[in-house]
Write an enzyme that holds these catalytic residues in place. Structure first.
Site, PDB file in Angstrom:
ATOM      1  CB  ALA A  16      -6.254   0.616  -2.510  1.00  0.00           C
ATOM      2  CB  VAL A  89      -6.911 -10.033  -8.363  1.00  0.00           C
ATOM      3  CG1 VAL A  89      -6.491  -8.760  -7.701  1.00  0.00           C
ATOM      4  CG2 VAL A  89      -6.746 -11.213  -7.447  1.00  0.00           C
ATOM      5  CG  ASP A 180      16.068  -2.943  -4.930  1.00  0.00           C
ATOM      6  OD1 ASP A 180      16.035  -2.338  -3.845  1.00  0.00           O
ATOM      7  OD2 ASP A 180      16.855  -3.881  -5.153  1.00  0.00           O
ATOM      8  CG  HIS A 181      12.455  -0.025  -0.607  1.00  0.00           C
ATOM      9  ND1 HIS A 181      12.189  -1.356  -0.485  1.00  0.00           N
ATOM     10  CD2 HIS A 181      13.081   0.341   0.527  1.00  0.00           C
ATOM     11  CE1 HIS A 181      12.630  -1.770   0.687  1.00  0.00           C
ATOM     12  NE2 HIS A 181      13.190  -0.761   1.326  1.00  0.00           N
ATOM     13  CG  HIS A 243      17.073  -4.400  -0.840  1.00  0.00           C
ATOM     14  ND1 HIS A 243      16.230  -3.866  -1.787  1.00  0.00           N
ATOM     15  CD2 HIS A 243      16.275  -4.965   0.091  1.00  0.00           C
ATOM     16  CE1 HIS A 243      14.966  -4.088  -1.417  1.00  0.00           C
ATOM     17  NE2 HIS A 243      14.977  -4.763  -0.287  1.00  0.00           N
ATOM     18  CE  LYS A 348      15.716   1.609  10.424  1.00  0.00           C
ATOM     19  NZ  LYS A 348      15.560   0.620   9.378  1.00  0.00           N
TER      20      LYS A 348
HETATM   21  P1  NAD Z   1      -1.038  -6.429   2.700  1.00  0.00           P
HETATM   22  O1  NAD Z   1      -1.362  -7.867   3.002  1.00  0.00           O
HETATM   23  O2  NAD Z   1      -1.043  -5.456   3.827  1.00  0.00           O
HETATM   24  O3  NAD Z   1      -2.074  -5.892   1.616  1.00  0.00           O
HETATM   25  C1  NAD Z   1      -2.551  -6.682   0.558  1.00  0.00           C
HETATM   26  C2  NAD Z   1      -3.647  -5.964  -0.211  1.00  0.00           C
HETATM   27  O4  NAD Z   1      -4.111  -6.804  -1.264  1.00  0.00           O
HETATM   28  C3  NAD Z   1      -4.872  -5.591   0.606  1.00  0.00           C
HETATM   29  O5  NAD Z   1      -5.347  -4.336   0.154  1.00  0.00           O
HETATM   30  C4  NAD Z   1      -5.909  -6.678   0.221  1.00  0.00           C
HETATM   31  O6  NAD Z   1      -7.250  -6.279   0.325  1.00  0.00           O
HETATM   32  C5  NAD Z   1      -5.548  -6.897  -1.225  1.00  0.00           C
HETATM   33  N1  NAD Z   1      -5.968  -8.228  -1.699  1.00  0.00           N
HETATM   34  C6  NAD Z   1      -5.530  -9.426  -1.250  1.00  0.00           C
HETATM   35  N2  NAD Z   1      -6.132 -10.424  -1.935  1.00  0.00           N
HETATM   36  C7  NAD Z   1      -6.958  -9.848  -2.851  1.00  0.00           C
HETATM   37  C8  NAD Z   1      -7.819 -10.346  -3.868  1.00  0.00           C
HETATM   38  N3  NAD Z   1      -8.000 -11.655  -4.075  1.00  0.00           N
HETATM   39  N4  NAD Z   1      -8.456  -9.446  -4.653  1.00  0.00           N
HETATM   40  C9  NAD Z   1      -8.316  -8.127  -4.445  1.00  0.00           C
HETATM   41  N5  NAD Z   1      -7.498  -7.602  -3.498  1.00  0.00           N
HETATM   42  C10 NAD Z   1      -6.841  -8.441  -2.706  1.00  0.00           C
HETATM   43  O7  NAD Z   1       0.348  -6.434   1.934  1.00  0.00           O
HETATM   44  P2  NAD Z   1       1.475  -5.258   1.879  1.00  0.00           P
HETATM   45  O8  NAD Z   1       2.328  -5.360   3.090  1.00  0.00           O
HETATM   46  O9  NAD Z   1       0.827  -3.971   1.597  1.00  0.00           O
HETATM   47  O10 NAD Z   1       2.394  -5.724   0.653  1.00  0.00           O
HETATM   48  C11 NAD Z   1       1.990  -5.598  -0.710  1.00  0.00           C
HETATM   49  C12 NAD Z   1       3.178  -5.906  -1.622  1.00  0.00           C
HETATM   50  O11 NAD Z   1       4.226  -4.990  -1.350  1.00  0.00           O
HETATM   51  C13 NAD Z   1       3.785  -7.296  -1.424  1.00  0.00           C
HETATM   52  O12 NAD Z   1       4.274  -7.737  -2.668  1.00  0.00           O
HETATM   53  C14 NAD Z   1       4.969  -7.023  -0.492  1.00  0.00           C
HETATM   54  O13 NAD Z   1       5.993  -7.995  -0.645  1.00  0.00           O
HETATM   55  C15 NAD Z   1       5.424  -5.680  -1.010  1.00  0.00           C
HETATM   56  N6  NAD Z   1       6.178  -4.890  -0.038  1.00  0.00           N
HETATM   57  C16 NAD Z   1       5.591  -4.431   1.108  1.00  0.00           C
HETATM   58  C17 NAD Z   1       6.307  -3.646   1.990  1.00  0.00           C
HETATM   59  C18 NAD Z   1       5.668  -3.091   3.244  1.00  0.00           C
HETATM   60  O14 NAD Z   1       6.316  -2.260   3.893  1.00  0.00           O
HETATM   61  N7  NAD Z   1       4.465  -3.487   3.589  1.00  0.00           N
HETATM   62  C19 NAD Z   1       7.648  -3.336   1.725  1.00  0.00           C
HETATM   63  C20 NAD Z   1       8.238  -3.803   0.540  1.00  0.00           C
HETATM   64  C21 NAD Z   1       7.477  -4.568  -0.335  1.00  0.00           C
END
Ligand code: NAD
Length: 498
Positions: A16, A89, A180-181, A243, A348
């Protein structure tokens, strides 16, 4: 069909405090809330490692709305639905605490035991969290339970199979929502409607009338902060496996007998099954990989991929892929689907160009070729469709000129269409999994992609092979030239140039 009611659910977001949650999930929930699609009966628990209080979390939610939505209208009431639980986790105690809070909120908001678990975390945690949700009792609920999983779903078929087997211990296939957004994007959802709601497209939608289909998804950005992930992924896994292949499936599938999740998915699966496997020596004939060198984007000098932060100096990771896909079935035999995607390209843009075959005889422009008819589907950043037809030039001569008939979503509505995440969250709240990927689609697309990455991983590349600010390596042009086609210039096809 989805009932047009408000949704009642507890949404638990794992990760979160992360980028995805802040930039996409909270703004999307806020939009749904403002439109009355969440109503009073919803609560969100955010979990992450930080030792935040509910209040600190709510302040962050408000900051995200102000930054990414640009308003503070009803923001306090919206944020009051959010709760925070510090979480590790891998630790059962964390889940026991979480369960306690979930039960309290269930009673407080009359949530009927409905629970959505949204895993917005690094993929290595997906399996562990799913295990704990079951073993620590969070999935024991009288309402529905749904697991939303971000990409990537595995790194190859083997890892995807093992992840799938693990999460299936806790959730049934119909309770798993693999994101898959692209499938939430307005114009990707429109592909079906354009095809199946128009008398003049579907009869022509086959190898008798279509010469080739081109799908381009280009980015100007480089790898930015994502190198750690991208070095292990590359463009093939990051963009093509999910995608690009999903768009191919929507363009190529047969009309479903009904618009139900099962029927649509079953037609898409048939496309993946008909996709000609490309392996061994064939890979070089059908696929081109590239990696960007330094160059100029918007008059700014940018570094090459190998000089980016967290990239190894001899990196073999592709930042560009072009490919020719053949779908060996009755409808598509002989029609190439060309795909290309890459970083640090000229523009883009995500566009689909359907090029129709030439008419049998040219009565006009005696010494020139008639322009082919094109249907262009603009996926992003513009949303719309353009139809390229030939019409008579004004004046006494009988000469033709290409004319573009244009429909632009933005121009029509005057506002931006809802973000993909907003639509997908809405669908998940209502139990509609149509725009999420079924396991069969994931498995078949990994099977296809694995054969290509196997060859690339075992062969040294000649990277870097394209300049930042170009449209990729020269070989990508040759891929089409050998079939007497060429890529349509996506900038020329922009709505503003119509
Ligand atoms: P991020 O690194 O910004 O956030 C990760 C989150 O996980 C953080 O809130 C962190 O505190 C939490 N976390 C990490 N290790 C933890 C643990 N051991 N216990 C509890 N919490 C823990 O990552 P993100 O960019 O938000 O991406 C999250 C997922 O979404 C990934 O699978 C990524 O591939 C996918 N994704 C992200 C985007 C994007 O725009 N950021 C786009 C498409 C897909």
């Amino acid at each position: 069909m989805i009932p047009n009611d408000t949704s009642t659910s507890l949404i638990m977001i794992f990760g979160a405090t992360g980028d995805l949650a802040k930039r996409k999930l909270y703004p999307s929930l806020y939009h749904l809330y403002k439109k009355g699609k969440l109503a009073e009966k919803f609560a969100v628990i955010g979990t992450a490692r930080r030792a935040w209080t509910h209040e600190q979390f709510r302040e962050n939610i408000k900051e995200s709305i102000i930054t990414f939505v640009g308003t503070n209208d009803q923001i306090d009431d919206f944020a009051s639905h959010f709760y925070y639980q510090p979480h590790d986790v891998t630790d059962s105690n964390s889940y026991i605490q979480l369960k306690k809070l979930a039960e309290e909120l269930d009673t407080k908001y009359s949530l009927q035991g409905n629970r959505i678990f949204y895993l917005a975390m690094a993929p290595e945690f997906f399996g562990t969290i799913a295990d704990h949700l079951k073993s620590d009792g969070l999935t024991e609920t009288i309402g529905f339970k749904r697991l939303v999983i971000e990409k990537p779903f595995g790194h190859d078929l083997e890892s995807a199979e093992s992840l799938n087997a693990q999460i299936r211990q806790s959730f049934a296939e119909e309770e798993i929502y693999r994101i898959d957004h692209y499938l939430g994007k307005a114009m990707v959802q429109n592909i079906e409607v354009i095809r199946f709601a128009n008398a003049f497209f579907e009869p022509l939608w086959n190898n008798r009338y279509i010469s080739n289909i081109q799908i381009t998804s280009s980015e100007k950005l480089g790898v930015e902060e994502r190198a750690r992930y991208y070095e292990k992924s590359g463009a093939l896994r990051d963009m093509v496996q999910n995608h690009m292949l999903q768009m191919v499936a929507l363009l190529a599938m047969e009309p479903p007998i009904r618009l139900t999740t099962e029927e649509i998915r079953s037609e898409k699966v048939k496309v993946f099954r008909a996709l000609r496997p490309i392996e061994g020596d064939e890979v070089e004939k059908y696929f081109v990989r590239g990696q960007y060198d330094k160059g100029t984007i918007d008059n700014n000098e940018v570094v090459g991929y190998r000089d980016e932060h967290n990239v190894v100096p001899q990196s073999n990771t592709e930042t560009f892929v072009a490919g020719k896909l053949m779908i060996d079935n009755f409808r598509w035999a002989g029609v190439p689907f060309y795909i290309r995607t890459g970083k640090r390209l000229t523009t883009k843009s995500t566009k689909i160009v359907i090029q129709f075959k030439n008419i049998p005889m040219n009565l006009y422009n005696k010494n020139e070729q008639l322009s082919p008819n094109l249907l262009v589907i603009h996926i992003q950043p513009e949303e719309g469709i353009t139809l390229h037809v030939n019409a008579k030039k004004s004046g006494r001569n009988i000469q033709t000129k290409p004319v573009k008939l244009n429909f632009s979503n933005e121009a029509d509505n005057g506002i931006n269409t809802p973000e993909a995440y907003e639509k997908l969250l809405y669908d998940c709240l209502h139990g509609d999994a149509t725009n999420f990927t079924h396991w069969d689609e994931v498995a078949l697309s990994w099977r296809f992609v694995d054969k290509i990455s196997e060859v690339w991983e075992n062969k040294q590349s000649s990277f870097p092979n394209y300049k930042a600010g170009s449209m990729g390596p020269f070989e990508a042009d040759k891929l089409l030239q050998q079939d007497n086609f060429s890529w349509w210039d996506v900038t020329d096809l922009d709505v503003e140039n119509c």
